[in-house]
Design a protein around this motif. Structure first.
Motif, PDB file in Angstrom:
ATOM      1  N   MET A 267       0.921  -1.224   0.095  1.00  0.00           N
ATOM      2  CA  MET A 267      -0.090   0.184   0.125  1.00  0.00           C
ATOM      3  C   MET A 267       1.102   1.263   0.173  1.00  0.00           C
ATOM      4  N   HIS A 304      -6.178  -3.842   1.128  1.00  0.00           N
ATOM      5  CA  HIS A 304      -6.122  -3.376  -0.343  1.00  0.00           C
ATOM      6  C   HIS A 304      -7.041  -2.304  -0.587  1.00  0.00           C
ATOM      7  N   ARG A 305      -7.129  -1.797  -1.479  1.00  0.00           N
ATOM      8  CA  ARG A 305      -8.034  -0.929  -2.056  1.00  0.00           C
ATOM      9  C   ARG A 305      -8.943  -1.568  -3.197  1.00  0.00           C
ATOM     10  N   ARG A 307     -10.904  -1.730  -6.516  1.00  0.00           N
ATOM     11  CA  ARG A 307     -10.795  -1.261  -7.763  1.00  0.00           C
ATOM     12  C   ARG A 307     -12.252  -1.551  -8.578  1.00  0.00           C
ATOM     13  N   ASP A 319      -1.915  -0.490  -3.512  1.00  0.00           N
ATOM     14  CA  ASP A 319      -1.708   0.644  -4.548  1.00  0.00           C
ATOM     15  C   ASP A 319      -0.316   0.593  -4.927  1.00  0.00           C
ATOM     16  N   ARG A 358      -5.839   9.976  -3.920  1.00  0.00           N
ATOM     17  CA  ARG A 358      -6.655   9.108  -4.641  1.00  0.00           C
ATOM     18  C   ARG A 358      -6.717   9.436  -6.202  1.00  0.00           C
ATOM     19  N   HIS A 361      -3.349   9.044  -7.875  1.00  0.00           N
ATOM     20  CA  HIS A 361      -2.882   7.540  -8.029  1.00  0.00           C
ATOM     21  C   HIS A 361      -3.771   7.217  -9.239  1.00  0.00           C
ATOM     22  N   ARG A 362      -5.187   7.267  -9.092  1.00  0.00           N
ATOM     23  CA  ARG A 362      -6.019   6.821 -10.291  1.00  0.00           C
ATOM     24  C   ARG A 362      -5.641   7.101 -11.540  1.00  0.00           C
ATOM     25  N   GLU A 366      -1.562   4.514 -11.597  1.00  0.00           N
ATOM     26  CA  GLU A 366      -2.072   3.398 -12.218  1.00  0.00           C
ATOM     27  C   GLU A 366      -1.530   3.268 -13.643  1.00  0.00           C
TER      28      GLU A 366
END
Length: 384
Positions: A267, A304-305, A307, A319, A358, A361-362, A366
């Motif tokens: 993460m 975890h996140r 998705r 992440d 966020r 990151h997105r 990613e």
């Protein structure tokens, strides 16, 4: 009359004539035990008469108590142990020793620890705790030989630190080195004279002062000094999630929250292993972007996140990872993150900085990770 006691993990037989030692030894009495004694203590008439002449202001009751205590601590050297003239307080799962010259206030200091920590602390021995090394670990023990106030408990607690205190105009505390602590320890312990006993004491002290946390403190000896020294000396006990997962589940189920320090790198950069913490609460409406703690179908727990949410099926990923985890059911979710803690500061999941993370990151991380993965992924050679 010979009575048996269990002191510092040792079976001790004492031949007693007077009341004080028997009275203070009641919590340590060992009944119906037939195993051989580790230590046997007795005083002959010659020893008592010599003591009467030297300490004519003391009663025979007090003389017997003091002499038996001295003998016990001397024999303790044969069992990888030693006495330190100190007040020992237990807080959590560790024991902390405060030593000083007479009148400086070591008992006052541990009294302030009790005032500051309440029922989270207790005195092990207020005057002469025993220290023993057992299987490479140092423990602090209560003994019946506990000074004029007779404050002790028949317990052994792992050593957390040794602090030598002095009076000062303001509170301060710092780590200390063995070479500066050795003279202070030496004059606050004792054994019989003779080369062999002195060498044993020096050998034990050499190991103890090399391995144990050591401190020096100047203080005005009030509750503020207790707060300062506790925060400087306190040790934490590492607990892993698997060991307390049932408590975590129940706390969240009951509507409470749980905070724990994270481990692992999956993460990052949001959560750095063994430094940052996450605060979890009961999952209500799970959505893309939520950080969740869940139980894997094959066993184990992961933070975890999310998705992707497809009905009751969730797709998650760390992440720092470049591949999704295996799909899980929403029933596997234990809690959802509501905040994160870093360097003592707490950031809510609604905090603008977290929202910016966020989005960044997105949007960028990613995509970059995905492109890098495909670029570095080995490609199959085309067949001719």
């Amino acid at each position: 009359m010979t009575q048996r006691f269990l002191i510092a993990g040792l079976r001790v037989d004492m031949e007693l004539t007077y009341e004080r030692t028997a009275r203070q030894g009641v919590p340590y009495r060992l009944e119906n035990d037939t195993k051989p004694a580790d230590i046997t203590l007795s005083l002959n008439d010659t020893v008592m008469e010599r003591a009467r002449q030297t300490y004519n202001h003391l009663s025979d009751d007090d003389l017997e108590y003091l002499l038996l205590g001295f003998l016990f601590y001397d024999y303790l050297l044969d069992f990888d142990g030693m006495m330190l003239h100190a007040s020992a307080v237990a807080a959590g799962q560790y024991a902390y020793l405060f030593s000083a010259d007479s009148g400086v206030g070591k008992s006052t200091m541990t009294g302030h620890w009790l005032e500051y920590l309440g029922d989270k602390a207790f005195i092990i021995n207020d005057d002469k705790p025993a220290i023993r090394r057992i299987n490479g670990v140092y423990y602090v023990f209560g003994t019946p030989f506990s000074g004029k106030h007779d404050i002790s408990r028949p317990v052994g607690v792992q050593l957390g630190g040794i602090c030598f205190i002095e009076r000062a105009a303001q509170n301060w505390i710092r780590p200390a080195e063995a070479k500066e602590i050795l003279p202070m320890v030496w004059r606050n312990t004792a054994s019989r004279r003779g080369k062999e006993r002195i060498e044993k004491r020096l050998d034990f002290l050499d190991a103890l002062l090399t391995e144990a946390p050591l401190y020096r403190m100047g203080c005005i000896n009030d509750i503020s000094a207790a707060e300062m020294s506790f925060n400087a000396m306190k040790k934490t006990v590492p607990v892993y999630l698997d060991e307390i997962i049932d408590l975590v589940k129940q706390q969240i189920k009951d509507g409470g929250s749980v905070k724990f320090r994270t481990r692992g790198s999956s993460m990052m950069p949001l959560l750095v292993s063994d430094r940052d913490s996450v605060i979890l609460a009961k999952p209500l409406h799970l959505k893309r972007g939520d950080v969740i703690l869940f139980e894997k179908p094959q066993g184990g727990y992961v933070l975890h996140r999310i998705r992707c949410v497809d009905g009751q099926t969730l797709i998650t990923r760390g992440d720092a990872n470049n591949q999704d985890d295996a799909p899980i059911s929403a029933d596997c979710v234990i809690g959802v993150a509501t905040a994160f803690e870093r360097n003592g500061k707490t950031f809510s999941c609604h905090h603008p900085l977290y929202s910016a993370y966020r989005l960044f990151h997105r949007t960028f991380v990613e995509r970059f990770a995905r492109a890098l993965y495909h670029r570095l992924k080995p490609r199959k050679k085309k067949e001719l």
